[in-house]
Design an enzyme around this catalytic site. Structure first.
Site, short mmCIF file in Angstrom:
data_model
loop_
_atom_site.label_atom_id
_atom_site.label_comp_id
_atom_site.label_asym_id
_atom_site.label_seq_id
_atom_site.Cartn_x
_atom_site.Cartn_y
_atom_site.Cartn_z
N ARG A 273 3.02 14.64 0.69
CA ARG A 273 2.20 14.37 1.88
C ARG A 273 2.33 12.91 2.32
O ARG A 273 3.00 12.12 1.66
CB ARG A 273 0.74 14.69 1.59
N CYS B 140 7.93 10.73 9.48
CA CYS B 140 8.54 9.55 10.11
C CYS B 140 7.77 9.22 11.38
O CYS B 140 7.68 10.06 12.28
CB CYS B 140 10.00 9.84 10.45
N GLU C 49 -5.24 8.92 4.83
CA GLU C 49 -4.66 7.78 4.08
C GLU C 49 -3.25 7.47 4.58
O GLU C 49 -2.26 7.50 3.83
CB GLU C 49 -4.68 8.06 2.59
N CYS D 255 14.70 5.44 8.46
CA CYS D 255 15.72 6.27 9.10
C CYS D 255 16.32 5.55 10.32
O CYS D 255 15.84 4.49 10.73
CB CYS D 255 15.11 7.60 9.54
N GLU E 201 -14.43 8.75 1.20
CA GLU E 201 -14.16 9.47 -0.05
C GLU E 201 -14.62 8.62 -1.21
O GLU E 201 -14.55 7.38 -1.16
CB GLU E 201 -12.66 9.72 -0.24
#
Ligand code: GAL
Length: 672
Positions: free
Chosen positions: A113, A117, A152, A164, A312
């Site tokens: 996860r 890009c 996150e 890339c 969290e």
């Protein structure tokens, strides 16, 4: 902050009903247990993309509508996520370009996860489509109170970036905009060094250990670009959501997360939130962990100068450290109330219910695989829920109001650890934290700001290890001191400009500091050294600067070696203010003594009438009509504090004065 104001302190967390859609009895039990635990808010849909769009262009949002409605009817509100935290197989499989490429040039496979890009136009389009569907359908639902963009962001376990060809091209475009010409770029990056002058934009590539990573200007700009490119992607998500929904938008930050400059990020969001996972019970005592957690909360609060959400935290253990210790009795309430004490308007957990399979099945949750409400963790959470409900009317609307700021600057972080100088293991964050901790120990709230923030609202600004000066920073410090501010800085400050070129001739704040830095040393082994300050000797534990004065008064000096007698702490009066220069990284007691001295001189300090021992601390939240004090005992044993005035415990109604005992990990909330 505009979220949750009429709900009270938010209590709840990440809820993944998408994992249990074929178990209606579990979903029904969730609602019953949430009510029992006084849960009033959940984050939904964070990793639900493959349930929301099981096939490209085929959406299924009905299940989510049912869940949101059902929660709402039971008094539980939703913060709704956009699902870009993890990609569905059909997307990552069909469109290779959505997957990141590492700095080694290799494209990552499908899976895990936080790894899309940010430059991929396909990824942006697919994201726009799903975000639009969600925002159209739920953007006005009375049960939805805010948006949680992705999850996150940048937390890919590496450098947070994608290398890339789309990202490389975007980097070149970004550089063209910034520098205008290759000539300017070459000068700014000092590329004549080792014959690395660029003659064509296409020669520029991202920082890589297989290629170029010794051009400091490139390294810095690549990090700036990577942070801003990722942000650019999020801004598109924000734009899409905003076109259909007026609800406030956040993303869950990670406090001192190196790849992303959160001072830039926070400007784009309506409110800030973060995920808090301190490593309790890990050291000889809890104090370093507690101070670090307080620093993180303070940073997040300072990003927008207002209360925030703790999005969290774990109700028991995490499962990603080598050893994952249970929170000892009392620590759940204490660590949660610490967040509130430092400015959070929520205690949200990861996660509501443990998943049955995959890598987080043993991560702590409010609801375990077995035993429903009959667990220690559930009882702790439910008890805290009661307390938060009671505290809400007093707490909501108040916030911490610091008169002192510590500078923590992302760009400086990237630059200072790349300096290749006297200490190549230097780490900015631990040194910064050592400057935060004594304030925390004294119960003095401090804001954490970067070099672009307003200094003038503070009485004291402390700037450790400000190696790189951002544009205009020196001028703003000068005017701050001129007008009466107290500025504290250290050696290894004002070394380079914002393209990492060393300042020539003199330190940019030489006039303000009244000193002339000459050399640096790392005194250890046979060169061990110490400084003497106020008739006491303090060990030097890190780098130290050799300076001579040019107008400043010497308050402490080195004791040994060829620089015995050289200044180790100086003070310079400038305009109506004063500037201190701490030349060496010293043992903690030095800063404790020094801070006591300057706080006393400025008439600042803990604003509560109280004395307390080490390990107890105080935070103050207030508004024009209220002043609340959170007195927290992080010691593993009971501690005695003395209230020098009469205070009322707002939970029990008790009037308190004189000596009182706080149990280990106890927090009380008082008002005058
Ligand atoms: C966070 C993440 C959550 C969960 C949690 C476990 O970093 O956002 O999804 O993985 O860690 O501690």
């Amino acid at each position: 902050m505009q979220i949750g104001n009429n709900i009270g302190i938010l209590h709840g967390g990440d809820y993944n009903p998408d994992q249990w859609l074929d178990c209606p009895e579990i979903l029904a039990e969730d609602i019953r247990l949430m009510k029992k635990a006084k849960v009033n808010c959940v984050s939904l849909g964070i990793f639900a993309w493959s349930r929301l769009e099981p096939e490209e262009g085929k959406y299924d949002l009905d299940w989510l509508a049912d869940i949101i409605q059902n929660l709402y009817e039971n008094g539980i509100y939703t913060i709704l996520a956009t699902p870009t935290g993890a990609m569905p197989h059909w997307l990552a499989d069909r469109y290779e370009e959505v997957r990141q490429v590492g700095e080694d040039g290799i494209r990552y496979d499908i899976g895990k996860r936080h790894n899309y890009c940010p430059s991929s136009l396909i990824m942006r389009e697919k994201t726009r489509q799903i975000d639009q569907k969600l925002a159209e359908r739920f953007g006005r639902h009375p049960g939805v109170i805010g948006w949680h963009i992705s999850n996150e962001i940048g937390n890919n376990g590496r450098d947070g970036a994608c290398h890339c060809s789309n990202c490389q091209n975007a980097f070149r475009t970004w550089l063209k905009e910034k520098y205008g010409s290759l000539d300017c770029l070459n000068k700014a990056w000092w590329t004549s060094f080792w014959s690395h002058t660029y003659t064509d934009w296409s020669q520029i590539r991202s920082t890589s250990s297989r290629g170029e990573d010794l051009l400091h200007g490139l390294n810095l700009d690549w990090k700036r670009f990577a942070s801003s490119q990722q942000l650019d992607f999020s801004k598109e998500e924000i734009r899409t959501v905003r076109s259909y929904s007026a609800l406030p938008i956040t993303t869950n930050l990670m406090a001192f997360f190196r790849p992303l400059d959160y001072f830039q990020w926070s400007k784009e969001f309506d409110f800030v939130s973060w995920d808090c996972y301190p490593d309790w019970h890990s050291g000889a005592d809890e104090l370093q962990t507690a101070a670090e957690a307080a620093a993180s909360h303070s940073l997040v609060r300072s990003l927008k100068s207002e209360s925030f959400l703790m999005m969290e935290s774990t109700p028991s253990i995490v499962n990603w450290r080598d050893k994952n210790r249970l929170k000892r009795p009392g620590m759940h309430a204490l660590s949660s109330l610490q967040a509130i004490a430092c400015g959070s308007d929520s205690v949200q957990y990861f996660q509501w219910r443990k998943s049955r399979g995959s890598s987080e099945k043993y991560h702590g949750a409010v609801v375990d695989h077995k035993n429903g409400e009959n667990t220690r963790v559930f009882r702790d959470v439910a008890q805290l829920g009661e307390r938060l409900e009671q505290l809400s009317p007093k707490v909501i609307g108040t916030c911490n109001q610091a008169q002192i700021a510590l500078i923590f600057d992302w760009e400086n972080w990237w630059a200072v650890e790349d300096a290749k100088a006297i200490d190549n293991s230097i780490q900015y964050f631990p040194i910064f934290l050592s400057y935060f901790r004594p304030f925390w120990e004294m119960g003095v709230d401090v804001d954490i700001i970067d070099m672009t923030c307003d200094l003038d609202k503070y009485e004291i600004v402390v700037a450790p290890l400000n190696y790189m000066y951002r544009k205009g920073y020196a001028e703003r410090v000068r005017s701050f001191v001129e007008q009466g501010g107290c500025y504290v800085t250290t050696s290894w400050s004002g070394e380079v400009n914002d393209t990492d070129l060393v300042y020539l001739d003199r330190h940019p704040l030489e006039d303000v500091l009244g000193i002339v830095p000459e050399e640096m040393d790392v005194p250890d082994g046979y060169c061990e050294n110490c400084v003497e300050y106020q008739d006491k000797k303090y060990r030097i534990e890190g780098i130290c600067g050799l300076v001579h004065t040019k107008g400043a008064e010497v308050l402490a000096s080195y004791q040994h070696d060829f620089y015995a007698g050289y200044p180790a702490l100086t003070k310079n009066v400038y305009g109506k203010g004063e500037a201190y220069y701490i030349a060496s990284v010293n043992e903690a007691d030095f800063l404790r003594a020094f801070y006591r001295e300057i706080l006393q001189r400025k008439g600042l300090g803990c604003r509560m009438q109280i004395t307390f021992p080490m390990g107890v601390t105080v935070n103050e939240r207030k508004d024009p009509n209220r002043q609340l004090w959170f007195v927290q005992n992080f010691n593993r044993e009971a501690a005695e504090v003395e209230l020098l005035a009469c205070y009322r415990n707002i939970e029990t109604g008790e009037q308190l004065k004189g000596k009182i005992t706080l149990q280990s990990f106890e927090c009380i909330v008082l008002e005058k």
